[in-house]
Design an enzyme around this catalytic site. Structure first.
Site, PDB file in Angstrom:
ATOM      1  N   ASP A 133       0.548  -1.011  -0.295  1.00 38.18           N
ATOM      2  CA  ASP A 133       0.325   0.046  -0.102  1.00 38.18           C
ATOM      3  C   ASP A 133       1.012   1.515  -0.210  1.00 38.18           C
ATOM      4  O   ASP A 133       1.835   1.522   0.926  1.00 38.18           O
ATOM      5  CB  ASP A 133      -0.777  -0.320   1.014  1.00 38.18           C
ATOM      6  CG  ASP A 133      -2.198   1.053   0.989  1.00 38.18           C
ATOM      7  OD1 ASP A 133      -2.498   1.158   0.558  1.00 38.18           O
ATOM      8  OD2 ASP A 133      -1.727   1.380   2.079  1.00 38.18           O
ATOM      9  N   GLU A 144       2.359  -0.374  -4.744  1.00 35.33           N
ATOM     10  CA  GLU A 144       0.907   0.458  -5.516  1.00 35.33           C
ATOM     11  C   GLU A 144       1.295   2.035  -5.256  1.00 35.33           C
ATOM     12  O   GLU A 144       2.361   3.115  -4.333  1.00 35.33           O
ATOM     13  CB  GLU A 144      -0.228   0.823  -4.257  1.00 35.33           C
ATOM     14  CG  GLU A 144      -1.600   1.350  -4.857  1.00 35.33           C
ATOM     15  CD  GLU A 144      -2.446   2.440  -3.554  1.00 35.33           C
ATOM     16  OE1 GLU A 144      -3.195   2.702  -3.496  1.00 35.33           O
ATOM     17  OE2 GLU A 144      -1.592   2.476  -2.105  1.00 35.33           O
TER      18      GLU A 144
END
Ligand code: NOJ
Length: 530
Positions: free
Chosen positions: A206, A269
């Site tokens: 993330d 990401e």
């Protein structure tokens, strides 16, 4: 078929991963939320699709201020989803079907409910204080700098008891970790190993571009041209994210992953708007294995735009690196809405394109049936980040609604008498069961394309552009040749005889004149296997 990482060193290269937003996939315990038991009950479906892996959205305990992206225990499983042994069973059952499982790792921030942060607030002299970014404000008492969080407010919240501010790039309940502290590195090395030891095949990382911040906490500059710059409420996140210091971190994680075996995968990401920056996350094949390409996600749906972004991406990536292609995820809108405006011919074109590109393809749950965004009325919205905050730029619940497995109440997602956590879309006969019965359905097209991709998986190298005009994009990749007709006219494709011809529009009955002339209709993609 028994298969595990050792048998398949590059299972993800040119493979397909299924992004399972667990909370919306299948409810196994009757509470209206998807969970691991529900996912285990649907494993045969995943296997039927033919995908190589599954990416599970965050499974850790969390107060759910950001639906799992606010982790309160990195080594646990959220009780809403089940137990650690349920997760282990899910992984094991997938592995036995030749499917690998990757988890979501959230290193940028924890939840404010995490024991580290609770300690950090309770005692400014605790070692955990240094796990986070605390700073005194300016002499006038205002926050240390101009950084803005995901809601458009200041990225700093005052801790009144110490008079210091703490940093949060997302919500105030998501304090950012301090990656200048070696102890934080050690904690995460332990977290990686804990899960690798439990046969997790890798991680989606993330905010991979953002975990390091400017150590001097300099102000972010104003965005010169809002539309071009991925402007963050008028600022460019030059100092609050996007620091080059992140590369040694990924080199060290890659070493850990590779020390298990080379089939482990780290996927970033990476929200960057510059292809060379995207390429930098691969390092010298010693950092991330894959980096999500949001420039591709936001490409306009036309021949030139697609051909340009794909060509530029493949040219920029280091030799041997795999691109990561996706059209939808839980933060943005689904591609059947964004690219295709709900038009099934276009949805099927997009699937045919995604599944014939070289690299790794991520399908978001529901993409395979052409699932569109659902307009969730404000009173039913559940995402605090976009529901409560007027400045939020988009509504995320629309792409997180439960999977329609069948017609009727509960849609096969949950018990017919249970209210699902988010509403279903229209009961329009485009659910999984209905599409299973229709030989020409989007679901059957997706399966066929995945099967074709599996056949040519190892050959999918050397993308070559053949033609790009306002309406036509034609490319070759390994033993595939693809022609996408974005225009309104029939295109007569002269080609050599092919072993197999797949059309995005009709699974049977492609019009072939003579030996070698194929008519490609408007909004149709033809895939040839030589
Ligand atoms: C990206 C995740 O995909 C998103 O859902 C989350 O809100 C932010 N990172 C913060 O973790």
């Amino acid at each position: 078929m028994e298969m595990n990482c050792e048998d398949s060193p590059s299972w993800w290269k040119n493979g397909v991963l299924y992004h399972m937003y667990l909370r919306s996939f299948a409810d196994g315990n009757g509470d209206g939320f998807g969970d691991l038991k529900g996912a285990i009950n649907r494993i045969d479906y995943i296997s039927e699709l033919g995908v190589n892996g599954v990416w599970l959205s965050p499974t850790s305990p969390s107060p759910n201020n950001d639906w799992g992206y606010d982790v309160s225990d990195y080594l646990g499983v959220h009780p809403d989803y089940g137990t650690l042994s349920d997760l282990e069973e899910f992984i094991d059952r997938c592995n036995r079907l030749g499917i690998e499982v990757i988890l979501d790792l959230v290193p940028n921030h924890t939840s404010s409910d995490h024991a580290w942060f609770i300690e950090a607030l309770a005692d400014p002299h605790s070692p955990f204080r240094q796990y986070y970014v605390f700073s005194r404000g300016k002499p006038d008492g205002s926050p240390p700098n101009n950084w803005l969080d995901a809601t458009g407010g200041s990225a700093w919240t005052l801790d009144p008891s110490s008079g210091e501010y703490y940093l949060h790039n997302f919500l105030p309940s998501q304090p950012d970790l301090n990656w200048w502290n070696e102890e934080v590195h050690k904690e995460f090395e332990g977290i990686l190993r804990f899960w690798f030891d439990r046969k997790v095949a890798g991680f989606r990382i993330d905010v991979a571009h953002g975990v390091f911040k400017d150590e001097l906490l300099r102000d972010d500059p104003p965005a010169p041209e809002i539309s071009k710059e991925f402007s963050h409420f008028g600022l460019v996140e030059t100092y609050s994210k996007n620091r080059e210091d992140v590369h040694p971190l990924y080199r060290s994680w890659r070493k850990i992953a590779d020390s298990y075996d080379p089939s482990r995968v780290l996927v970033g990401e990476t929200w960057v708007n510059d292809i060379s920056r995207l390429a930098s996350f691969y390092g010298n094949d010693d950092e991330l294995n894959l980096a999500f390409n949001f420039m591709f996600v936001f490409t306009e749906f036309n021949a030139r735009a697609f051909s340009e972004i794909v060509g530029n991406t493949l040219n920029a990536l280091p030799k041997g690196a795999s691109a990561a292609w996706t059209g939808s995820n839980h933060d943005i809108s689904r591609f059947p809405t964004r690219w295709a405006d709900g038009d099934y011919d276009k949805i099927r074109m997009a699937l045919a394109i995604l599944l014939t590109l070289p690299g790794t393809v991520f399908l978001y749950y529901g993409d395979e049936i052409g699932m569109r965004d659902v307009d969730v009325p404000v009173e039913l919205q559940r995402d605090p980040m976009t529901k409560l905050i007027p400045a939020a730029r988009f509504q995320r619940d629309r792409a997180r609604t439960p999977m329609p497995w069948q017609e009727g109440p509960g849609r096969g997602f949950c018990d017919p008498n249970t209210t699902p956590w988010l509403p279903f879309g229209d009961d329009d006969g485009l659910d999984v069961e209905s599409q299973r019965r229709d030989p020409n359905s989007t679901l059957n097209l997706t399966k066929l394309l995945i099967e074709l991709r599996r056949q040519v998986k190892e050959s999918l190298l050397d993308y070559q552009l053949v033609e790009a005009t306002d309406s036509i994009w034609r490319y070759r990749c390994g033993s595939l040749e693809v022609l996408a007709n974005f225009g309104d006219e029939i295109y007569a494709l002269e080609t050599e005889r092919s072993e197999r011809v797949v059309s995005s529009r009709q699974l049977e009955g492609v019009v072939i004149r003579g030996d070698s002339c194929i008519e490609v209709g408007p909004k149709e993609v033809i895939v040839l296997k030589r």
